[in-house]
Design an enzyme around this catalytic site. Structure first.
Site: not given
Length: 418
Positions: A18-19, A22
């Site tokens: 997920h990160e 980003h």
């Protein structure tokens, strides 16, 4: 110990992916990503590479990517401040020493008259007890040193707010998107390892000493009806069996080109607070290359639809808040899943990845979806929302999410120990 390791690996993978989404899209957009963190709280492990600090933190309740401009990193240099300057070989300011200047004897100390570290990248001022005004050009990657902690400055073109609406929206959406990509890959791996579950009610195996074995069911049987009513899918078959614990049902089965009737009484099984029926059969799997390729997409879609439906029921009050689980509940469920085998653990990880992607897209403050909502409003209005007002909304939202986390965790503990 096996469950602990499995939970850490699963949690780490979900948050990392997920990160990482980003982070990658922040860097692609030219943003300065200050920190990539797994977990919250005190740092356990840290290293810096390519302008970004990578950390693993103590509390396994999420992660984050800090992008320049999203939080105050550097204090404003006001007129009258005494600072120390160090220079690189090009004569530009490479380090700005805010305090403890005595520890930097080679720094050139000046009194600031004006400083712009966002746009013009200059510092103007005077040497102590001198009248000649000096102007110093600041390197775009200069370090701001305060309390002996170095922080790279972020010119405006490296900050989140400087980028276009599409680039900011993509950076925010990238985290949930990567969770969906991970789920697709994991489901696809499952499909290639064990095959794709047959859509029809085709029996792949019989558990020993089960009601199915006692009734004479065999691997390869296809159930086409129950109690005279036709059925087409495995889901219909399992749903009817679950609804009839300790109640005899008559199965219409196709076997070797013939149709036979078989009576079976599902055993009564306690599943949490529910009582369900179970006959002890395993689903058959198909060895279709085309279906294996599409399995990741279809399963991600189906689980995503189910999660959205349940979230809707939670909002409308059809589901109680007590049905939500936090880290404790997820750990307990992971413990049970791990005991059933690696394939089920892989599927559980994929399902949680879909769930994480969807929850983060909810239009709630402090979540990716809430921040996307503000970026979308900016696109519609043609001008940004006041950053201070947006910050207050996200702060309140984060506080409420933490409160919800505490409530859910308490409910998990009560279910486990009370």
């Amino acid at each position: 110990m096996t469950t602990v390791i499995a939970f850490i690996l699963m949690f780490g993978l979900l948050v990392f992916v997920h990160e990482w989404g980003h982070l990658i899209f922040a860097k692609r957009a030219g943003m300065l990503a200050r920190e990539f963190a797994i977990g919250f709280g005190p740092k356990i492990f840290a290293f810096t590479k390519n302008e970004t600090l990578y950390t693993i933190r103590l509390l396994p309740i999420g992660g984050y990517v800090r992008v320049a401009g999203e939080d105050p990193e550097i204090v404003e240099l006001k007129a009258g401040h005494h600072i120390g300057l160090e220079f690189n070989q090009q004569g530009k300011v490479s380090r700005i020493i805010v305090n403890n200047k005595s520890k930097h004897p080679h720094a050139r100390v000046i009194e600031v008259e004006r400083a712009d570290l966002d746009h013009r990248l200059i510092i103007e001022g005077y040497e102590i007890d001198e009248d000649e005004k000096l102007s110093f050009e600041v390197d775009p990657k200069a370090m701001f040193v305060m309390d002996e902690k170095e922080t790279q400055i972020a010119p405006y073109d490296r900050q989140f707010a400087s980028k276009s609406v599409p680039k900011r929206a993509m950076q925010l959406f990238a985290g949930p998107m990567m969770n969906f990509v991970l789920a697709i890959i994991l489901f696809m791996i499952l499909g290639f390892i064990q095959g794709v579950p047959a859509n029809n009610a085709l029996i792949g195996g019989i558990q020993p000493d089960s009601p199915a074995e006692e009734a004479g069911l065999q691997a390869g049987d296809e159930v086409v009806g129950i109690d005279g009513e036709p059925l087409d899918t495995w889901d219909e078959f399992t749903q009817i069996v679950r609804e009839h614990p300790e109640e005899q049902v008559t199965l219409t089965v196709e076997r070797d080109g013939q149709t036979v009737k078989i009576d079976v009484t599902p055993a009564q099984i306690q599943q949490g607070e529910l009582t369900i029926g179970q006959v002890g059969v395993a689903r058959a799997f198909e060895d279709s290359f085309a279906k294996k390729l599409t399995y990741g997409f279809t399963q991600t879609y189906e689980w995503g639809t189910l999660i959205l439906t349940n979230l809707g029921k939670l909002v409308t009050g059809q589901f109680s808040l007590d049905m939500l689980s936090g880290p404790v509940g997820i750990y307990d469920a992971t413990d049970r899943v791990v005991q059933t085998g690696f394939m089920n653990f892989l599927m559980w990880t994929a399902i949680l990845s879909v769930n994480l992607g969807i929850v983060n897209l909810l239009p709630l403050p402090a979540l990716d979806g809430g921040r996307l909502l503000f970026v979308g409003l900016e696109g519609v209005r043609g001008k940004p929302i006041d950053p201070q007002k947006e910050g207050i909304v996200h702060f309140i939202g984060f506080a409420l999410l933490m409160l919800l986390m505490l409530v859910v965790t308490w409910n998990d503990i009560q279910r486990l120990f009370l």
